[in-house]
Design an enzyme around this catalytic site. Sequence first.
Site, PDB file in Angstrom:
ATOM      1  CG  ASN A   7      -1.900   1.033   1.342  1.00  0.00           C
ATOM      2  OD1 ASN A   7      -1.774   2.055   0.675  1.00  0.00           O
ATOM      3  ND2 ASN A   7      -2.898   0.834   2.183  1.00  0.00           N
ATOM      4  NE  ARG A  96      -5.221   3.240  -1.066  1.00  0.00           N
ATOM      5  CZ  ARG A  96      -4.918   4.359  -0.423  1.00  0.00           C
ATOM      6  NH1 ARG A  96      -3.831   4.421   0.329  1.00  0.00           N
ATOM      7  NH2 ARG A  96      -5.691   5.399  -0.513  1.00  0.00           N
ATOM      8  CG  HIS A 184     -10.826   7.653   1.191  1.00  0.00           C
ATOM      9  ND1 HIS A 184     -11.249   8.862   1.688  1.00  0.00           N
ATOM     10  CD2 HIS A 184      -9.511   7.571   1.484  1.00  0.00           C
ATOM     11  CE1 HIS A 184     -10.229   9.484   2.247  1.00  0.00           C
ATOM     12  NE2 HIS A 184      -9.155   8.723   2.131  1.00  0.00           N
ATOM     13  N   GLY A 217      -7.084  12.041   5.486  1.00  0.00           N
ATOM     14  CA  GLY A 217      -7.925  12.327   4.322  1.00  0.00           C
ATOM     15  C   GLY A 217      -9.336  11.951   4.734  1.00  0.00           C
ATOM     16  NE  ARG A 246      -5.425  15.150   1.289  1.00  0.00           N
ATOM     17  CZ  ARG A 246      -5.809  13.901   1.111  1.00  0.00           C
ATOM     18  NH1 ARG A 246      -6.870  13.622   0.384  1.00  0.00           N
ATOM     19  NH2 ARG A 246      -5.126  12.910   1.646  1.00  0.00           N
ATOM     20  CD  GLU A 388      -7.835   2.146   3.205  1.00  0.00           C
ATOM     21  OE1 GLU A 388      -7.050   2.376   4.142  1.00  0.00           O
ATOM     22  OE2 GLU A 388      -8.136   2.998   2.363  1.00  0.00           O
TER      23      GLU A 388
END
Length: 401
Positions: A7, A96, A184, A217, A246, A388
Site C-alpha cells: 500500500n 493498492r 477511498h 484524508g 487539505r 483496506e
Amino acid sequence: MKILVLNAGSSSHKCCLYTIEDWLPSHPPTPLWEAQLDWHDQEHASLRVKTEREHLDEALSTVSRSGALLHLLKTLWHGPTQVIQSPQAIDVVGHRVVHGGQDYSSSVVVTQEVKAAIASLIPLAPNHNPANLEGIEMMERLLEDIPQVAVFDTAFHSQMPAVATVYPGPYDWLEQGIRRYGFHGISHQYCAQQAAEILGRESKESERLIICHLGNGASLTAVKNGQSINTSMGFTPLEGLMMGTRSGSMDPGILIHLMRQGYSADQLDHLLNQESGLKGVSGVSHDLRVIDDAIAQGNAQAKLARNLYLHRLKSCLGEMLMSLGGVDALVFTAGIGEHSASLRAETCEALAFLGLKLDPVLNENSPVDQDIAMVDSRVRVLVIKTQEDWAIAQACYYRCR
Ligand code: ADP
C-alpha cells in the site's frame, strides 16, 4: 495462500503478509508480518516492522525509494522478523492503486496493459501512481512471473450516475478525463460490506448507507443497494470535506485570485494539500486529538477549526442524504470516525430530526464493528474499523485461488 499486500502512499509505504488457508475467515485475521516505511525527506526514512514475536525500528539514510522498499521486503525472509524462508514462498502480491481512471470497475490481475494504464494515469495521481508502479515492477524483478493484483481506490465509484461524475464546466472536459472519480473506494466498499453483515444480510437490497471515512484524508460516500451513487471527493482527493491538511471544496475563484497575485501551480498545490484544513485554520495541528487539547486550553482558533470541520461535515452529509432520499445507517470509519466519540455524538445530534438516536454509553465505549444506535433509533449508527489491506488480500484470494 500467502498474500503480500503493498500500500504505497506519497510519503509512506505500508506492507503486510496474510496467510489464507482453504477458506476466507469471516473476520480479518492479524497479518503474519507488517511493515511501514515513512519518508522524512528525499534520503531519510524510518522503518517499522512487526511480527507476532518481534518489533523492529530502524532509521534509513541516504537510500533511494526502491532501495528502501527492497530493504523493507527483505525483513520478510531475513533477520529477526523473518516469517518466510524465501520470497518464493509468496503466492500473490496485491497492490493498492490509487487511480484506475474510467476503465477499471474492479480489481484486475496485472498485465502489461494494466501497467500501461496505471502509467497513463500518472498525470491524474502524480503522488501515488508512480509509487504503485514501482512496487509492481520491483516484485516482477524479485519474483518474475508471480501473479499480482491491482486494487483501485477509484473502482467502487466507477458506476456512479453521470450527474455525480460530470463537472458543470465545458462538455469537452469530460473527454479529457476531467470528471469526478472519487477515492477511498477500497475502504468505502469494505465498510459497505461489513455494514451489510452487521445489519443482517436480508436488509442488503434496500440499504441506504452514508459512509463517513474520516482519517487524515476524509470523504463521504452515499451507498444504495451496495453501490456507490455519490461521493465527496472528485477529480482529485482534494474535493469535499475539510481534512487534516487539505482544504476540501473551495470557491475556485480564490485560486484565480491567488494566481493573479503570482502564486504558481506548485505553490497552490502545497497550500491546499499541506497547509489547509484543520492544520491551516487551527494553526496548531492536523490531528484532531491535538486540536481538542488546544480547545481545552482555551485556544479560539482551534475551536474555530473544529467547528468548521463539523459544519462542513454536516453540509456534505446533507448532500449525501438528498442523493439517497433518506438513510438507513450512518457508518463511521478511519482514525477520527473510529476513535472520536465526541465528533460522532455531535454529528449524530445534527441528524436527530431523522429519528436517529445514538446510545451514549455504546458510543463512549470504544466500539469496533458495532451498532451504537439506541434500539428505537430510526437510523442505525455503525462504527467499523476500516481494513483496506485485508480488503486487498481478499481481492487477491478471489482473483488467484
Ligand atoms: P490516514 O488517512 O493517514 O490513514 P487515519 O485514518 O489513521 O489517517 O487517521 C488519522 C487521524 O485520526 C489523526 O490525524 C487524528 O486526527 C485522528 N485520530 C486518531 N485517534 C483519534 C482520537 N482518539 N480522537 C480524535 N481523533 C483521532
